[in-house]
Design a protein around this motif. Structure first.
Motif, PDB file in Angstrom:
ATOM      1  N   PHE A  50      19.241 -17.007 -28.311  1.00 42.67           N
ATOM      2  CA  PHE A  50      19.034 -18.119 -29.158  1.00 42.67           C
ATOM      3  C   PHE A  50      19.762 -19.391 -28.661  1.00 42.67           C
ATOM      4  O   PHE A  50      19.396 -20.479 -28.431  1.00 42.67           O
ATOM      5  CB  PHE A  50      19.210 -17.948 -30.683  1.00 42.67           C
ATOM      6  N   ILE A  51      21.004 -19.246 -28.438  1.00 44.74           N
ATOM      7  CA  ILE A  51      21.826 -20.080 -27.765  1.00 44.74           C
ATOM      8  C   ILE A  51      21.344 -20.777 -26.494  1.00 44.74           C
ATOM      9  O   ILE A  51      21.354 -21.916 -26.095  1.00 44.74           O
ATOM     10  CB  ILE A  51      23.217 -19.679 -27.612  1.00 44.74           C
TER      11      ILE A  51
ATOM     12  N   GLU B   6      24.409  -9.286 -30.174  1.00 41.19           N
ATOM     13  CA  GLU B   6      25.128 -10.258 -29.486  1.00 41.19           C
ATOM     14  C   GLU B   6      24.262 -10.808 -28.472  1.00 41.19           C
ATOM     15  O   GLU B   6      24.163 -12.009 -28.068  1.00 41.19           O
ATOM     16  CB  GLU B   6      26.501  -9.913 -28.901  1.00 41.19           C
TER      17      GLU B   6
ATOM     18  N   ALA C 242      21.735 -12.964 -30.007  1.00 35.12           N
ATOM     19  CA  ALA C 242      22.410 -14.355 -30.399  1.00 35.12           C
ATOM     20  C   ALA C 242      22.367 -15.283 -29.105  1.00 35.12           C
ATOM     21  O   ALA C 242      22.152 -16.485 -29.069  1.00 35.12           O
ATOM     22  CB  ALA C 242      23.683 -14.110 -31.091  1.00 35.12           C
TER      23      ALA C 242
ATOM     24  N   TYR D 116      11.534 -16.289 -29.405  1.00 32.66           N
ATOM     25  CA  TYR D 116      12.516 -17.034 -30.038  1.00 32.66           C
ATOM     26  C   TYR D 116      12.390 -18.340 -30.351  1.00 32.66           C
ATOM     27  O   TYR D 116      11.876 -19.096 -29.541  1.00 32.66           O
ATOM     28  CB  TYR D 116      13.940 -16.861 -29.570  1.00 32.66           C
TER      29      TYR D 116
ATOM     30  N   ASP E 170      25.857 -19.732 -36.676  1.00 34.10           N
ATOM     31  CA  ASP E 170      25.861 -18.224 -36.822  1.00 34.10           C
ATOM     32  C   ASP E 170      25.798 -17.579 -35.428  1.00 34.10           C
ATOM     33  O   ASP E 170      26.680 -16.406 -35.227  1.00 34.10           O
ATOM     34  CB  ASP E 170      24.787 -17.797 -37.569  1.00 34.10           C
ATOM     35  N   ALA E 171      25.266 -17.951 -34.538  1.00 34.90           N
ATOM     36  CA  ALA E 171      24.917 -17.374 -33.112  1.00 34.90           C
ATOM     37  C   ALA E 171      26.256 -17.380 -32.647  1.00 34.90           C
ATOM     38  O   ALA E 171      26.679 -16.405 -31.851  1.00 34.90           O
ATOM     39  CB  ALA E 171      23.997 -18.200 -32.475  1.00 34.90           C
ATOM     40  N   ASN E 172      26.769 -18.583 -32.630  1.00 32.30           N
ATOM     41  CA  ASN E 172      28.439 -18.816 -31.915  1.00 32.30           C
ATOM     42  C   ASN E 172      29.577 -17.673 -32.723  1.00 32.30           C
ATOM     43  O   ASN E 172      30.239 -17.357 -32.220  1.00 32.30           O
ATOM     44  CB  ASN E 172      28.729 -20.196 -31.879  1.00 32.30           C
TER      45      ASN E 172
ATOM     46  N   LEU F 119      17.257 -20.538 -36.735  1.00 31.34           N
ATOM     47  CA  LEU F 119      16.783 -19.569 -35.860  1.00 31.34           C
ATOM     48  C   LEU F 119      15.477 -18.705 -36.301  1.00 31.34           C
ATOM     49  O   LEU F 119      15.808 -18.173 -37.493  1.00 31.34           O
ATOM     50  CB  LEU F 119      18.034 -18.377 -35.258  1.00 31.34           C
TER      51      LEU F 119
ATOM     52  N   PHE G 257      22.244 -10.591 -37.846  1.00 31.90           N
ATOM     53  CA  PHE G 257      21.742 -10.308 -36.709  1.00 31.90           C
ATOM     54  C   PHE G 257      21.426  -8.974 -36.055  1.00 31.90           C
ATOM     55  O   PHE G 257      20.632  -8.531 -35.305  1.00 31.90           O
ATOM     56  CB  PHE G 257      22.863 -10.972 -35.636  1.00 31.90           C
TER      57      PHE G 257
END
Length: 699
Positions: free
Chosen positions: A439-440, A433, A436, A355, A381-383, A348, A415
């Protein structure tokens, strides 16, 4: 006895073993945190095991180490090969060598006057508006022009100058090159000159000689030459890997997955057939398990640690004859797989204005930040940040010693820092969050676009298909992908986290043979085509002659057709009825391109035959319900998960606690020993008697 099916991915290596050895089961059942054991109806068990592909402090080769771990062997103990019946593998060795340009040194031997033909290629412009054209690097190091020539009718215009070729080959050999590719004009039909030079190269001592009429027996010098060079470049490194594995498993039947979805004996595994070895196992696994579940229209979605592979299935495997991977063109039948650099390990980035997700990957070493090796923030990591992955439900294989849980603290820390950096640069204050989740969303859009390329852009309505999700990270984003595409149903097999490895065990042995024809399709041509087909069947059956139970063979005959004066090839089933074949071609052409040209004659570009040797495949166990229908499964805990722009109290269920007809309404998390499945708020999950998990959109 033991059967091993292995897939070495970019981040994880997956092992599936089938055994009837009670002693092995009793021993590894003491380590439920490492192994998943599933009983089968025929007094056998399936063992599922996952380990990092790269862990140099612990082992040299992940697939061999996985076999050793299941057998309970120490680092210095020899593998007891008498208990192993077969090992079936997919490997990324050749793919990585191509991507990193680490194949063997190659000399190209080509007809005089065509020294630069492969470099010139077809003058394609991938980016039509680019002012600076950057050509891919050539895989061959030196070129020898051979003074020889046939014309298009097979008349020898100039014989091979044997003495001159000997001198030129010896000079190249003296520079240390041991691999050569022989590509002559019209040699797809007239082989004699290539055979002469092949013999000379053998006498001088070249250890890898790829001859174009054997590698790609079709017309067109450039595509035939490209394929032959790729084979010469990759086969030596592949052969070294195969020999390395075979040396650890003396006397064991060793088989590898080819790019076309068929298995082949290790000694017949070639570079040109290995590029999609691992992903092909996933497609076979997805298709075969989906068919067992009753689905015939399938979009396969394989999200691993490094990349995501998607494919379309509508009754038969889709293959493409021409493909380009890492700048290398090839003309061999490969499964039609669209691969993008988006996986759990995709890094990321925030570039001061937007992003970005990937294409760079953290791999397995160092891996994402949560892997405890100092890696960067990645999709995984985002999850973790969003509460969709919880360390306590993940294997303890991280850290330098490979025995720790995921590190959530470092993820929150990174994050939090990233959200502060974004606020400083842009003035846009978003919580960690929310960052994150952003990014997802980008990663999901990239993967959904890959599916659109193999479905919507080719006229298929994906809302009529089931999304077969697998790979270690597939279950984490399955609902989000389906939402983006408007799909209503998702299929998750109990071995979805290792389906590429399981697919090795579901695959058959396949031998494909092709021959160029280049003649108009008429009734008068049918007898000649039948002769060609029988010759190809004989060749294919010869390759399969050492496999047992040949009565189980299936033969598929195809023709590659095109309109006269065009290059757009479509494949139809071969019959003796020209009218039927033309109708089938026109139906597909109308569907694919929106028009037909009745005034044009059809040209048979080539004929192909596929002989399939059926193999024994693992059975699937049925499960029975023991709880009353009105009694719901119990969750193991309630966690916090961020979805749809807010935090939710989310129950966590163990998949082994679910029973047939159990229905779970999202938001929910279903955890397995090999993957995590996120049920988003607008979805529900149902378990079938085959232990298949079906996710459906609530509305």
């Amino acid at each position: 006895m033991l059967k091993f099916f292995a897939d070495r991915g970019g981040t994880f290596t997956d092992i599936v073993a089938v055994t009837n050895n009670q002693g092995i089961i009793e021993r590894i059942s003491k380590h439920p945190e490492r192994f998943l054991i599933v009983p089968l109806p025929n007094q056998e068990w399936i063992i599922v095991y996952k380990l990092l592909s790269e862990n140099p402090e612990q082992y040299q080769d992940a697939a061999i180490q996985g076999i050793r771990d299941i057998l309970g062997l120490g680092s210095n103990e020899l593998i007891a090969t008498e208990v192993i019946e077969v090992v079936k593998m997919g490997t990324t060795v050749a793919t990585n060598a191509l991507l990193e340009r680490k194949g063997d040194r190659v000399a190209l031997l080509i007809t005089k006057g065509f020294k630069d033909a492969l470099r010139i290629g077809y003058q394609n412009r991938p980016d039509i508006f680019a002012r600076q054209i950057i050509l891919p690097t050539m895989l061959y190091e030196q070129v020898i022009e051979i003074d020889e020539r046939y014309d298009a009718d097979g008349k020898e215009l100039m014989p091979v100058n044997i003495e001159q070729v000997k001198q030129d080959l010896q000079a190249v050999y003296n520079t240390g090159i041991r691999s050569c590719a022989i590509v002559f004009m019209h040699s797809d039909r007239y082989h004699h000159h290539e055979q002469q030079v092949d013999q000379l190269a053998q006498e001088i001592g070249f250890t890898q000689i790829s001859v174009s009429h054997q590698v790609s027996p079709l017309m067109k010098l450039v595509s035939r030459g490209d394929t032959t060079v790729v084979d010469a470049y990759l086969t030596p490194i592949l052969r070294r890997y195969v020999n390395q594995v075979a040396s650890q498993l003396p006397g064991v039947r060793l088989m590898f997955m080819k790019s076309d979805g068929g298995l082949v004996a290790a000694e017949q595994f070639q570079g040109k057939d290995s590029i999609l070895s691992g992903p092909a196992g996933g497609i076979v696994g997805a298709v075969q398990t989906s068919k067992r579940a009753g689905f015939e229209l399938v979009i396969t979605f394989d999200m691993g640690g490094t990349s995501t592979d998607v494919a379309h299935f509508k009754g038969e495997y889709e293959r493409q004859l021409e493909s380009e991977i890492a700048g290398a063109r090839m003309r061999v039948p490969v499964l039609a797989i669209n691969t993008i650099a988006a996986g759990g390990g995709s890094i990321l980035f925030f570039d001061s204005s937007s992003y970005r997700v990937g294409p760079e990957s953290a791999g397995s070493n160092p891996g994402p930040a949560c892997y405890r090796r100092g890696g960067p923030l990645a999709v995984t990591d985002a999850n973790v940040m969003l509460g969709k992955i919880h360390p306590q439900y993940f294997p303890s294989v991280f850290g330098i010693d490979g025995n720790l849980l995921l590190d959530k603290d470092i993820v929150v820390q990174k994050f939090t820092q990233l959200s502060q950096d974004i606020a400083t640069v842009t003035g846009n204050t978003r919580t960690p969050e929310q960052v994150a989740a952003g990014f997802i969303a980008i990663a999901v859009e990239n993967m959904a676009n890959a599916i659109k390329k193999i479905s919507l852009q080719r006229g298929y309505d994906v809302t009529q298909y089931v999304l077969c999700c697998f790979g270690g990270a597939g279950g984490q984003v399955a609902c989000l992908i389906a939402n983006t595409l408007g799909m209503k149903k998702i299929f998750l097999h109990p071995y979805a986290g290792v389906l590429s490895a399981y697919g090795m065990g579901l695959a058959d042995v396949r031998a494909l043979r092709e021959k160029g024809v280049e003649q108009p399709l008429t009734s008068a041509l049918i007898p000649q085509l039948q002769q060609v087909m029988e010759s190809l069947v004989t060749q294919a059956r010869t390759e399969l002659s050492h496999y047992e139970d040949s009565s189980e063979q299936q033969v598929i005959r195809k023709l590659n057709l095109k309109y006269e004066g065009t290059n757009s090839i479509l494949t139809v089933d071969f019959t003796s009825n020209v009218t039927v074949m033309r109708e089938n071609f026109e139906t597909e052409h109308k569907y694919r391109y929106g028009f037909i040209q009745l005034e044009k004659s059809l040209i048979v570009e080539s004929a192909s035959v596929e002989v399939i040797q059926k193999m024994d495949t693992p059975e699937e166990s049925l499960i029975t319900r023991t709880r009353p229908l009105d009694e719901l499964p119990k969750s193991v805990e309630i966690v916090r998960m961020f979805a749809a722009e807010q935090w939710h109290d989310t129950p966590v269920y163990r998949r082994e606690d679910l029973q047939p007809e159990d229905t779970i309404s999202g938001p929910a998390i279903i955890v397995e020993k090999i993957s995590t499945i996120v049920v988003e708020p607008d979805w529900k999950a149902r378990l079938t008697e085959r232990n298949h998990l079906i996710l459906q959109f609530k509305n």
